[in-house]
Enzyme design. Structure first.
Site, PDB file in Angstrom:
ATOM      1  N   GLY A  27       1.158 -23.433  28.891  1.00 17.41           N
ATOM      2  CA  GLY A  27       1.919 -23.337  27.596  1.00 17.41           C
ATOM      3  C   GLY A  27       1.522 -22.127  27.015  1.00 17.41           C
ATOM      4  O   GLY A  27       2.415 -21.232  26.338  1.00 17.41           O
ATOM      5  N   ARG A  78      -3.298 -17.783  27.687  1.00 14.96           N
ATOM      6  CA  ARG A  78      -3.907 -18.561  28.903  1.00 14.96           C
ATOM      7  C   ARG A  78      -3.535 -17.874  30.256  1.00 14.96           C
ATOM      8  O   ARG A  78      -4.249 -17.648  31.197  1.00 14.96           O
ATOM      9  CB  ARG A  78      -3.582 -19.999  28.838  1.00 14.96           C
ATOM     10  N   ARG A  87       9.244 -11.640  24.225  1.00 16.16           N
ATOM     11  CA  ARG A  87       8.535 -12.609  22.899  1.00 16.16           C
ATOM     12  C   ARG A  87       7.239 -12.912  23.289  1.00 16.16           C
ATOM     13  O   ARG A  87       6.769 -13.912  22.779  1.00 16.16           O
ATOM     14  CB  ARG A  87       9.608 -13.856  23.465  1.00 16.16           C
ATOM     15  N   ARG A 117       2.520 -27.109  36.230  1.00 11.41           N
ATOM     16  CA  ARG A 117       2.218 -26.759  34.897  1.00 11.41           C
ATOM     17  C   ARG A 117       0.433 -27.358  34.719  1.00 11.41           C
ATOM     18  O   ARG A 117      -0.044 -27.897  35.355  1.00 11.41           O
ATOM     19  CB  ARG A 117       2.718 -27.874  34.119  1.00 11.41           C
ATOM     20  N   SER A 168      -3.119 -28.967  28.493  1.00  9.21           N
ATOM     21  CA  SER A 168      -4.057 -29.848  27.952  1.00  9.21           C
ATOM     22  C   SER A 168      -3.224 -30.987  27.562  1.00  9.21           C
ATOM     23  O   SER A 168      -2.054 -31.121  27.680  1.00  9.21           O
ATOM     24  CB  SER A 168      -4.599 -29.145  26.755  1.00  9.21           C
ATOM     25  N   ASP A 205      -8.219 -33.987  23.913  1.00 15.63           N
ATOM     26  CA  ASP A 205      -8.530 -34.705  22.743  1.00 15.63           C
ATOM     27  C   ASP A 205      -8.247 -36.311  23.096  1.00 15.63           C
ATOM     28  O   ASP A 205      -7.513 -36.467  24.149  1.00 15.63           O
ATOM     29  CB  ASP A 205      -7.624 -34.246  21.470  1.00 15.63           C
ATOM     30  N   ARG A 250     -13.646 -25.038  26.400  1.00 21.30           N
ATOM     31  CA  ARG A 250     -12.317 -24.893  26.861  1.00 21.30           C
ATOM     32  C   ARG A 250     -11.787 -24.031  27.967  1.00 21.30           C
ATOM     33  O   ARG A 250     -11.395 -24.398  28.961  1.00 21.30           O
ATOM     34  CB  ARG A 250     -11.234 -24.577  25.646  1.00 21.30           C
TER      35      ARG A 250
END
Ligand code: ADE
Length: 234
Positions: free
Chosen positions: A20, A24, A43, A87, A90, A204, A217
């Site tokens: 996403g 990353r 962008r 994909r 998280s 989470d 992470r």
């Protein structure tokens, strides 16, 4: 060059990993790919192509949520003829036995709505992963120390969810985790005959309130990238 991807034909590989977060994508390209070249800055949604173990691979940020992912996945498939889209991202755990740091391979992705709702209308289409990729990712995960689950996930339109009753129904129906993109990716892959999978790291926990510490992470994300790379090229 498309509206959102400033690449020339041939700049993007047949296999694309889609985190996403565009930063990353940059981190994964610099960490895992050889000779990575940035092909998109439009962008700030960075995209890179390089090689991994001799295979040509691209890593393209998708942005957050199904509308954003849908733009990039549509252009990758329809304009750049990408064949395999994975994909990497998280997710929030929705079951007691799914813990922070665990990996979830999304077999199906339930939604309330997605950008494809407009054409599917009253049909409750069941977005599902490509079996070949899912099977390969499961086999790769068995060789690693990270605990891995396979099952249904929930692709939500909201991070700050004001409908706890919906999440309760997801937990009750065995959904492993919530994220915000996979269902649209699986639906587009089905529509255009491509292979798709979501490999997710639990960041989470909706039942316990646990959160993955920021300093961990990167390491957890690395496991997921390697599982995706090995599965895509198996
Ligand atoms: N991605 C990671 N955690 C999430 C959550 N709790 N809800 C939706 N998307 C997520």
């Amino acid at each position: 060059m498309t509206v959102h991807i400033g690449a020339e034909p041939g700049d993007i590989a047949d296999i694309v990993l889609m985190p996403g977060d565009p930063l990353r994508a940059k981190w994964a390209a610099e960490t895992f790919l050889e000779d990575a070249v940035c092909y998109n800055k439009v962008r700030g949604m960075l995209g890179f192509t390089g090689t991994w173990n001799g295979h040509r691979i691209s890593i393209q940020g998708s942005g957050m949520g199904m509308p954003s992912l849908s733009i990039y996945a549509n252009e990758l498939i329809r304009d750049f003829d990408v064949k395999t889209l994975i994909r990497i991202g998280s997710a929030g755990a929705m079951q007691k036995d799914v813990a922070i740091r665990d990996v979830v391979l999304a077999m199906t992705a339930t939604t309330v709505s997605s950008p494809s709702r407009g054409i599917l209308k009253e049909l409750n289409f069941a977005p599902c992963a490509n079996w070949e990729l899912l099977h390969a990712a499961w086999n790769v995960a068995q060789t690693r120390s990270v605990k891995t689950h396979v099952g249904g996930i929930y692709s939500s339109d909201v991070f700050y969810d004001e409908r706890p009753d919906l999440n309760e129904q997801m937990t009750r129906h065995g959904i492993l985790a919530v994220e915000m993109e996979a269902a649209e990716l699986y639906t587009l892959a089905a529509r255009y005959g491509r292979r798709a999978l979501a490999v997710l790291t639990i960041s989470d926990h909706l039942l316990t309130g646990d959160v993955l510490p920021a300093e961990e992470r990167e390491r957890s994300f690395g496991d997921m990238v390697e599982i995706a790379l090995e599965a895509a090229t198996a």
